[in-house]
Design a protein around this motif. Structure first.
Motif, PDB file in Angstrom:
ATOM      1  N   PRO A 162       4.242  -1.381  -9.059  1.00  0.00           N
ATOM      2  CA  PRO A 162       3.393  -0.162  -9.116  1.00  0.00           C
ATOM      3  C   PRO A 162       2.096  -0.399  -9.883  1.00  0.00           C
ATOM      4  N   LYS A 163       1.193  -1.173  -9.256  1.00  0.00           N
ATOM      5  CA  LYS A 163      -0.042  -1.599  -9.936  1.00  0.00           C
ATOM      6  C   LYS A 163      -0.958  -0.432 -10.277  1.00  0.00           C
ATOM      7  N   LYS A 164      -1.003   0.560  -9.347  1.00  0.00           N
ATOM      8  CA  LYS A 164      -1.956   1.667  -9.542  1.00  0.00           C
ATOM      9  C   LYS A 164      -1.675   2.403 -10.846  1.00  0.00           C
ATOM     10  N   ALA A 180       0.821  -1.210   0.000  1.00  0.00           N
ATOM     11  CA  ALA A 180       0.000   0.000   0.000  1.00  0.00           C
ATOM     12  C   ALA A 180       0.859   1.267   0.000  1.00  0.00           C
ATOM     13  N   ASN A 181       2.029   1.210   0.634  1.00  0.00           N
ATOM     14  CA  ASN A 181       2.782   2.453   0.863  1.00  0.00           C
ATOM     15  C   ASN A 181       4.063   2.620   0.061  1.00  0.00           C
ATOM     16  N   GLU A 182       4.636   1.557  -0.430  1.00  0.00           N
ATOM     17  CA  GLU A 182       6.005   1.666  -0.923  1.00  0.00           C
ATOM     18  C   GLU A 182       6.200   1.407  -2.415  1.00  0.00           C
ATOM     19  N   ALA A 183       5.101   1.197  -3.158  1.00  0.00           N
ATOM     20  CA  ALA A 183       5.268   1.013  -4.603  1.00  0.00           C
ATOM     21  C   ALA A 183       5.705   2.334  -5.222  1.00  0.00           C
ATOM     22  N   ARG A 184       6.723   2.275  -6.034  1.00  0.00           N
ATOM     23  CA  ARG A 184       7.262   3.500  -6.633  1.00  0.00           C
ATOM     24  C   ARG A 184       7.441   3.329  -8.131  1.00  0.00           C
ATOM     25  N   CYS A 185       7.155   4.408  -8.876  1.00  0.00           N
ATOM     26  CA  CYS A 185       7.485   4.394 -10.298  1.00  0.00           C
ATOM     27  C   CYS A 185       7.617   5.821 -10.793  1.00  0.00           C
ATOM     28  N   GLU A 186       8.228   5.973 -11.958  1.00  0.00           N
ATOM     29  CA  GLU A 186       8.299   7.270 -12.622  1.00  0.00           C
ATOM     30  C   GLU A 186       7.412   7.182 -13.858  1.00  0.00           C
ATOM     31  N   GLU A 187       6.566   8.194 -14.048  1.00  0.00           N
ATOM     32  CA  GLU A 187       5.733   8.202 -15.252  1.00  0.00           C
ATOM     33  C   GLU A 187       6.216   9.295 -16.184  1.00  0.00           C
ATOM     34  N   PHE A 188       6.239   8.975 -17.484  1.00  0.00           N
ATOM     35  CA  PHE A 188       6.722   9.908 -18.492  1.00  0.00           C
ATOM     36  C   PHE A 188       5.712   9.932 -19.636  1.00  0.00           C
ATOM     37  N   MET A 189       5.034  11.055 -19.795  1.00  0.00           N
ATOM     38  CA  MET A 189       4.064  11.285 -20.869  1.00  0.00           C
ATOM     39  C   MET A 189       2.962  10.225 -20.928  1.00  0.00           C
ATOM     40  N   THR A 190       2.477   9.815 -19.765  1.00  0.00           N
ATOM     41  CA  THR A 190       1.469   8.748 -19.759  1.00  0.00           C
ATOM     42  C   THR A 190       0.035   9.274 -19.797  1.00  0.00           C
ATOM     43  N   SER A 191      -0.169  10.565 -19.412  1.00  0.00           N
ATOM     44  CA  SER A 191      -1.544  11.012 -19.144  1.00  0.00           C
ATOM     45  C   SER A 191      -2.467  10.881 -20.359  1.00  0.00           C
ATOM     46  N   ASP A 192      -1.940  11.078 -21.574  1.00  0.00           N
ATOM     47  CA  ASP A 192      -2.804  10.980 -22.759  1.00  0.00           C
ATOM     48  C   ASP A 192      -2.383   9.819 -23.662  1.00  0.00           C
ATOM     49  N   ALA A 193      -1.579   8.906 -23.116  1.00  0.00           N
ATOM     50  CA  ALA A 193      -0.928   7.928 -23.986  1.00  0.00           C
ATOM     51  C   ALA A 193      -1.888   6.869 -24.533  1.00  0.00           C
TER      52      ALA A 193
END
Lengths: 213, 353
Positions: B287-289, B234-247
């Motif tokens: 990082p499932k979310k 619940a607390n420690e999943a980490r990721c970096e997102e790059f240009m995903t919002s409209d992908a």
């Protein structure tokens, strides 16, 4: 013969490749040998094509860039060390561990007595950030290969983030290392673009091999 | 700001570990991880720490087990075949609820494989690895800077949740040189009242153990441990997102594959294809979310990996198999090119998946 030794990751391979190309513009025959028995990837052998296209002979370890983890030297390196008809450039592995491989050739190199043994130093590396630490590495290399250094190459850099100020600021440390070791600074080097053309023409410009990641 | 230095990825891990208060290192040399051990061999004696080249990987991991039981920050490192040898000890450490850092600078496999870079220990790292029900926190650095930063984080998370953490790197990140700002000195703030440090005749003695004689008790410790895992997920999943919002297509890649994929995403955008990148920084917890969110608008995913597609399963699970997941795959020490990833992006975008 020109031999590049020094701490891991101080820029020996980049220097060996660029220096070989520079020598080719001065003399007829140049042969570069990658005798790094330590480093598995990012080797001067990566620049083989460019060197050969420019007429520089290249000798690499038989298993460079393969999956074979064998620190073996090809027999042609013995020939290269003995030959007087080509300017040999040796890219030696880092630290004393890499310099062990050089020790095998010390007798012949000293017998021919026509060599420069250059210590490449990058003061932006944490284990050689002071002249005293760099001196320790020089001594360790000397102890295993018994070939005396004739010059220091100040190759202080932060990769793509190298600035003019960083290089200029390192020259004092290089001078101090020269004083401590009794070995003169042969030259300073920096990647192309760090200094504008025409500025500090004494600084040896390096073209760096590009990787796609 | 702290001064920048130029380091190999392997060296950055070693120096960051020292700065995180690690004074105990046990290992055994193996390419392409050896610089880490070499750096420790040079530095530890100068700062009153212990560098010990063990007689084997198995010995090294059990030394880690012992020092961790005594409450000290401790680590070992190796590359793929060596990490396989360590699995028994890692399972014991997980079973005894101890913190420790294990570094895997992966090379090609299976078997002796090769010395060139790989990410094919993903299953081993994320699904447990040794015997029994357990997880490691698994962090995946994609730069020399992250090799340093995630080392410090790995020690902190490991102490906080009392489980071993793993830095899952590949040979390229281990061998490449980049400028890095080293983390500040710290040694963690977590109290370790469970540590075996001598009672001074003032308290009941502590026991560190992974053996339970009563099955009910063993079941109970497993249940409790998995409650902690839920908290970590619940607390420690980490990721970096790059240009995903409209992908329309999202590439999922970590480590060296993420660097290649970023170039492919930029190239796709230049050609008018709406591509994005999710770069897991932890692969357990996954990082499932971020995947779930992206699944709401993408046509498909592309996993770019230096394995036969081991992460594809996690991406499929995270999106509930709602979208196709393609693989841009190279193995055996090879690295996908941006062109290869771009070709897969186009395939996913065209709906041919």
């Amino acid at each position: 013969m020109t031999v590049f030794c020094g701490h891991y990751g101080s820029g020996k391979s980049s220097l060996a490749v660029n220096y070989s190309l520079y020598l080719k513009s001065l003399c007829d025959s140049v042969t570069m040998a990658d005798v790094d028995i330590v480093n598995p990837y990012f080797r001067s052998a990566d620049s083989r094509k460019e060197l050969e296209e420019n007429g520089v002979g290249v000798i690499t370890l038989p298993y460079a860039n393969t999956n074979v983890d064998l620190p073996s030297l090809p027999s042609s390196i013995y020939g290269l060390v003995e030959r007087a008809d080509t300017h040999a450039v040796l890219d030696v592995g880092g630290d004393d561990r890499g310099a062990y491989a050089l020790g095998r050739f010390t007798d012949s190199i000293l017998r021919e007595n026509d060599f420069e043994m250059l210590c490449v130093v990058n003061f932006a590396r944490p284990l050689t950030s002071t002249p005293e630490d760099a001196l320790e590495v020089m001594r360790e290399i000397n102890a295993v290969c018994a070939l005396p250094f004739t010059g220091i190459v100040n190759n202080t850099n932060l990769g793509s983030q190298t600035t003019k100020e960083l290089v200029l600021g390192s020259e004092e440390k290089a001078a101090e290392l020269a004083r401590l070791s009794g070995v003169p600074v042969a030259f300073t080097s920096a990647a192309k673009g760090v200094f504008p053309d025409g500025e500090r023409p004494d600084i040896f410009r390096l073209t760096l091999h590009k990787y796609y990641f | 700001m702290a001064e920048k230095v130029l380091m190999k990825g392997n060296e950055a891990i070693a120096e960051a570990a020292i700065r995180a208060g690690c004074r105990h290192y046990f290992g055994y040399p193996i390419t392409p991880q050896t610089e880490l051990a070499a750096y420790m061999a040079k530095r530890m004696p100068k700062i009153g720490g212990v560098f010990l080249q063990a007689e084997s990987e198995i010995a090294a991991i059990n030394m880690v087990y012992g020092v961790s039981a005594a409450g000290k920050r401790v680590m070992t490192s190796s590359s793929s075949p060596g990490v396989s040898l360590k699995q028994e000890g890692i399972s014991y450490i997980a079973g005894a609820d101890l913190p420790a850092l294990i570094v895997n600078v992966e090379r090609g496999g299976p078997g002796l494989g090769g010395i060139q870079p790989s990410q094919s220990d993903y299953f081993q790292a994320t699904k447990g690895g040794g015997h029994g029900d357990y997880h490691l926190i698994v962090l995946t650095p994609a730069s020399v800077q992250e090799m340093a930063d995630l080392t410090a984080l790995a020690f902190d998370l490991s102490d906080k949740y009392r489980l071993p953490s793993m830095l899952l790197a590949d040979g390229t990140i281990g061998q490449m040189m980049e400028p890095v700002v080293l983390p500040e000195e710290s040694c963690g703030t977590v109290e370790k009242p469970w540590a075996v440090t001598g009672t001074q005749m003032k308290r009941k003695h502590n026991i560190v153990n992974s053996l339970y004689l009563v099955p009910e008790e063993l079941e109970k410790t497993n249940f409790e441990r998995f409650e902690r895992y839920k908290e970590i997920e619940a607390n420690e999943a980490r990721c970096e997102e790059f240009m995903t919002s409209d992908a329309d297509v999202v590439v999922v890649a970590f480590g060296i594959a993420a660097r290649v994929s970023k170039n492919a995403v930029v190239a796709a955008r230049e050609q008018g294809i709406k591509a994005g990148l999710i770069r897991p920084i932890t692969v357990w917890p996954f990082p499932k979310k971020a995947i779930e969110e992206a699944a709401k608008h993408v046509k498909g995913f592309v996993c770019a990996e230096l394995s036969m597609g081991q992460m594809i399963e996690d991406v499929r699970l995270a999106c509930g198999c709602s979208k196709p997941v393609l693989g841009a795959i190279r193995v055996g020490g090879m690295i996908p090119t941006p062109e290869e990833v771009l070709a897969k992006i186009k395939e996913a975008e065209g709906g041919n998946a």
